[in-house]
Write a protein that holds these residues in place. Sequence first.
Motif, PDB file in Angstrom:
ATOM      1  N   VAL A 136       0.944  -1.509  -0.432  1.00 10.70           N
ATOM      2  CA  VAL A 136      -0.399  -0.057  -0.036  1.00 10.70           C
ATOM      3  C   VAL A 136       0.580   1.406  -0.111  1.00 10.70           C
ATOM      4  O   VAL A 136       2.563   1.370   0.371  1.00 10.70           O
ATOM      5  N   HIS A 137       0.518   2.184  -0.174  1.00  9.52           N
ATOM      6  CA  HIS A 137       0.527   3.858  -0.295  1.00  9.52           C
ATOM      7  C   HIS A 137      -0.082   4.118   0.750  1.00  9.52           C
ATOM      8  O   HIS A 137      -1.149   4.422   1.277  1.00  9.52           O
ATOM      9  N   ALA A 138       0.593   4.262   1.767  1.00  8.50           N
ATOM     10  CA  ALA A 138       0.037   4.612   3.185  1.00  8.50           C
ATOM     11  C   ALA A 138      -0.215   6.381   3.294  1.00  8.50           C
ATOM     12  O   ALA A 138       0.312   7.269   2.879  1.00  8.50           O
ATOM     13  N   ARG A 139      -1.798   6.866   4.256  1.00  8.74           N
ATOM     14  CA  ARG A 139      -1.453   8.087   3.764  1.00  8.74           C
ATOM     15  C   ARG A 139      -1.339   8.280   6.006  1.00  8.74           C
ATOM     16  O   ARG A 139      -2.332   7.839   6.641  1.00  8.74           O
ATOM     17  N   VAL A 140      -0.522   8.387   6.588  1.00  4.20           N
ATOM     18  CA  VAL A 140      -0.472   8.992   7.747  1.00  4.20           C
ATOM     19  C   VAL A 140      -0.971  10.454   8.341  1.00  4.20           C
ATOM     20  O   VAL A 140      -1.264  11.055   7.173  1.00  4.20           O
ATOM     21  N   LEU A 141      -1.602   9.713   9.716  1.00  2.09           N
ATOM     22  CA  LEU A 141      -2.302  10.534   9.788  1.00  2.09           C
ATOM     23  C   LEU A 141      -2.020  10.803  11.279  1.00  2.09           C
ATOM     24  O   LEU A 141      -2.489  12.093  11.941  1.00  2.09           O
ATOM     25  N   ASN A 142      -1.084  11.015  11.765  1.00  5.56           N
ATOM     26  CA  ASN A 142      -0.501  10.981  13.274  1.00  5.56           C
ATOM     27  C   ASN A 142       1.341  10.800  12.363  1.00  5.56           C
ATOM     28  O   ASN A 142       1.517   9.064  13.147  1.00  5.56           O
ATOM     29  N   GLU A 143       2.245  11.391  13.694  1.00  4.57           N
ATOM     30  CA  GLU A 143       3.570  10.467  13.058  1.00  4.57           C
ATOM     31  C   GLU A 143       4.235  11.683  14.346  1.00  4.57           C
ATOM     32  O   GLU A 143       5.340  12.612  14.054  1.00  4.57           O
ATOM     33  N   ASP A 167       0.863   6.454  12.672  1.00  7.10           N
ATOM     34  CA  ASP A 167      -0.446   6.158  12.683  1.00  7.10           C
ATOM     35  C   ASP A 167      -0.655   6.629  11.616  1.00  7.10           C
ATOM     36  O   ASP A 167      -1.205   7.627  10.753  1.00  7.10           O
ATOM     37  N   ALA A 168      -1.385   5.362  10.245  1.00  9.81           N
ATOM     38  CA  ALA A 168      -2.097   5.526   9.055  1.00  9.81           C
ATOM     39  C   ALA A 168      -3.519   4.970   8.520  1.00  9.81           C
ATOM     40  O   ALA A 168      -3.771   4.006   9.355  1.00  9.81           O
ATOM     41  N   THR A 169      -3.087   5.208   7.461  1.00 11.38           N
ATOM     42  CA  THR A 169      -4.469   4.402   6.885  1.00 11.38           C
ATOM     43  C   THR A 169      -4.242   4.430   5.417  1.00 11.38           C
ATOM     44  O   THR A 169      -3.227   4.311   4.999  1.00 11.38           O
ATOM     45  N   ILE A 170      -4.507   3.406   4.743  1.00 11.09           N
ATOM     46  CA  ILE A 170      -5.027   2.949   3.621  1.00 11.09           C
ATOM     47  C   ILE A 170      -5.126   4.366   2.203  1.00 11.09           C
ATOM     48  O   ILE A 170      -5.731   4.385   1.947  1.00 11.09           O
ATOM     49  N   GLY A 171      -3.919   4.667   2.333  1.00 12.52           N
ATOM     50  CA  GLY A 171      -3.959   5.853   0.512  1.00 12.52           C
ATOM     51  C   GLY A 171      -4.363   5.586  -0.651  1.00 12.52           C
ATOM     52  O   GLY A 171      -5.407   5.541  -0.978  1.00 12.52           O
ATOM     53  N   THR A 172      -3.557   4.904  -1.026  1.00 14.57           N
ATOM     54  CA  THR A 172      -3.800   3.462  -2.541  1.00 14.57           C
ATOM     55  C   THR A 172      -3.280   2.638  -2.371  1.00 14.57           C
ATOM     56  O   THR A 172      -2.010   1.962  -1.540  1.00 14.57           O
ATOM     57  N   MET A 173      -4.289   0.872  -2.614  1.00 10.48           N
ATOM     58  CA  MET A 173      -3.475   0.646  -2.931  1.00 10.48           C
ATOM     59  C   MET A 173      -3.030   0.153  -3.922  1.00 10.48           C
ATOM     60  O   MET A 173      -3.185  -0.112  -4.361  1.00 10.48           O
ATOM     61  N   ILE A 174      -1.718  -1.270  -3.625  1.00 13.80           N
ATOM     62  CA  ILE A 174      -0.894  -1.359  -5.075  1.00 13.80           C
ATOM     63  C   ILE A 174      -0.931  -2.221  -5.197  1.00 13.80           C
ATOM     64  O   ILE A 174      -1.552  -2.882  -6.400  1.00 13.80           O
ATOM     65  N   GLN A 175      -1.053  -3.221  -4.239  1.00 11.88           N
ATOM     66  CA  GLN A 175      -1.245  -5.215  -4.699  1.00 11.88           C
ATOM     67  C   GLN A 175      -2.273  -5.386  -3.425  1.00 11.88           C
ATOM     68  O   GLN A 175      -1.235  -5.289  -2.358  1.00 11.88           O
ATOM     69  N   GLU A 176      -3.427  -6.020  -3.807  1.00  8.12           N
ATOM     70  CA  GLU A 176      -3.928  -6.881  -2.504  1.00  8.12           C
ATOM     71  C   GLU A 176      -2.843  -8.188  -2.251  1.00  8.12           C
ATOM     72  O   GLU A 176      -2.413  -9.249  -2.788  1.00  8.12           O
ATOM     73  N   SER A 177      -3.042  -8.429  -0.318  1.00  3.98           N
ATOM     74  CA  SER A 177      -2.878  -9.752  -0.348  1.00  3.98           C
ATOM     75  C   SER A 177      -3.128 -10.973  -0.879  1.00  3.98           C
ATOM     76  O   SER A 177      -4.461 -10.366  -0.560  1.00  3.98           O
ATOM     77  N   PRO A 178      -2.921 -11.802  -0.914  1.00  4.84           N
ATOM     78  CA  PRO A 178      -2.667 -12.881  -1.705  1.00  4.84           C
ATOM     79  C   PRO A 178      -3.721 -14.071  -0.485  1.00  4.84           C
ATOM     80  O   PRO A 178      -4.641 -15.124  -1.016  1.00  4.84           O
ATOM     81  N   GLN A 179      -3.662 -13.386   0.916  1.00  3.43           N
ATOM     82  CA  GLN A 179      -4.875 -14.003   2.300  1.00  3.43           C
ATOM     83  C   GLN A 179      -6.285 -13.402   1.891  1.00  3.43           C
ATOM     84  O   GLN A 179      -7.477 -13.560   2.769  1.00  3.43           O
TER      85      GLN A 179
END
Length: 449
Positions: free
Chosen positions: A51-58, A65-77
């Motif tokens: 993922v490309h993470a979007r930082v919420l609090n550093e 603390d972060a959330t998903i900004g962009t999913m680059i590739q999903e987990s095979p799980q």
Amino acid sequence: MNKNGITSLAAEKARDNSVWVHDLSWDGRGVARREDGRVLMIYGALPGDSVHARVLNEPKKGPVDATIGTMIQESPQRVPHPCPHYAQGCPASQLGAVRREFSLEWKHNHLVETLRRIGGLEGVFVEPVIPSPKQWRYRERLEFQIKQGMNGLDMGYMGQSGLVSILDCRLGSVTIREPFAKLRENLSILEPHQHLGSRVPLRLLLRDDGRGKAIAVLYVMTKGPVDSRPLEDWLKTGGFGGWEIRRVRNQKLRFVSSELVITSGNPTVQIRIAGRDLILTATSFSQVNRKAANVMVDLMLEQINPDGRLLDLYGGYGRFGLAYADRGGEALVVDSAPDALESGRAYVRNTGLLVKYQENDLGRDDLSGIDASSFDAAIIDPPHAGADGAVVDLLNGRGPERLIYVSCHPAALARDLKLLSGYHVDLIVPIDMFPSTSDLETLVILDRK
């Protein structure tokens, strides 16, 4: 970076937050390490995601603390999550988005690593996780927050960005589903009372009553008087077997200290033990996954002699002690909750089982009157934070030959196993009491050194 140690937006954009998620935190957030070595805790991310993470609090130190900004590739799980609220940020069932076999494997590995890192337990064999009989619709108790939002009152769970509106929680039992839907449909009854859900916070506890109906407890967080009339009208629409409205001064203490305002019907919970019914008050604790809890009780019974004496600490109404006495043994149940203890006493009066009950706050009271050495075995099932120091001292000093520790928090368990220096670990059995979540119940058998 500002004076509080928080990274500015410009600084975040200049840094590459593209990461591969390798683990989950205890609360279900994805764990990844950035190129500069900082650990990111990412809401909604799962092991194997890129993922490309979007930082919420550093902050200056500690996890970012972060959330998903962009999913680059999903987990095979990953698998499709059956609940639409997951995509809306609901934190209740993060592991519902991965293969069930993988979630059990992750819980096992997380437990092993926590025991090693915190408890210093190297090379100890941990049994495979025992799956819950059901992955969904297993919880017999759910609690929702009721808050004023942009479009009026709403009910749901608190997520990373605020209240996530819940239409149907897939974790909750079928018994709870319809009454919850009826309450949602009738929230308009409370709309004219603007203070509800804003200046006066509300919490709604729903429980399966064991008789095929649901019961409700509505907690009203206020120091002043409660105008219960609109709340009564609202609860009447749920079709409950019974309900209570309770005033609470401190929401953190709502389960142990609340004042009954008004009650209706039969707001109790029926639990079947040894062919007879035990009756609990609406606010008394019981395991949320009854079928998985029965598996745990059976495991406990296999590990101790059937006709001895059992000390059941943090025992509540005595689920372990009663099951043990039903096989021919004796038990002493110690807990701080008077309502739960009285439920156990009433059951014993009707059945004649050899179980005694003693009220003690195990974190504050003097425990010198408990002769732990006179018992053949002890079982402790402490709250999330783990065993109190006085209990650890009691067991180390004069505890019985066999000790069973039941835990819902691996880190607290690991800490306490290290502190229980008078015992050595004989067997560790994890039980998936909370499927689709990151939580895990663990039963540990210890013998005196």
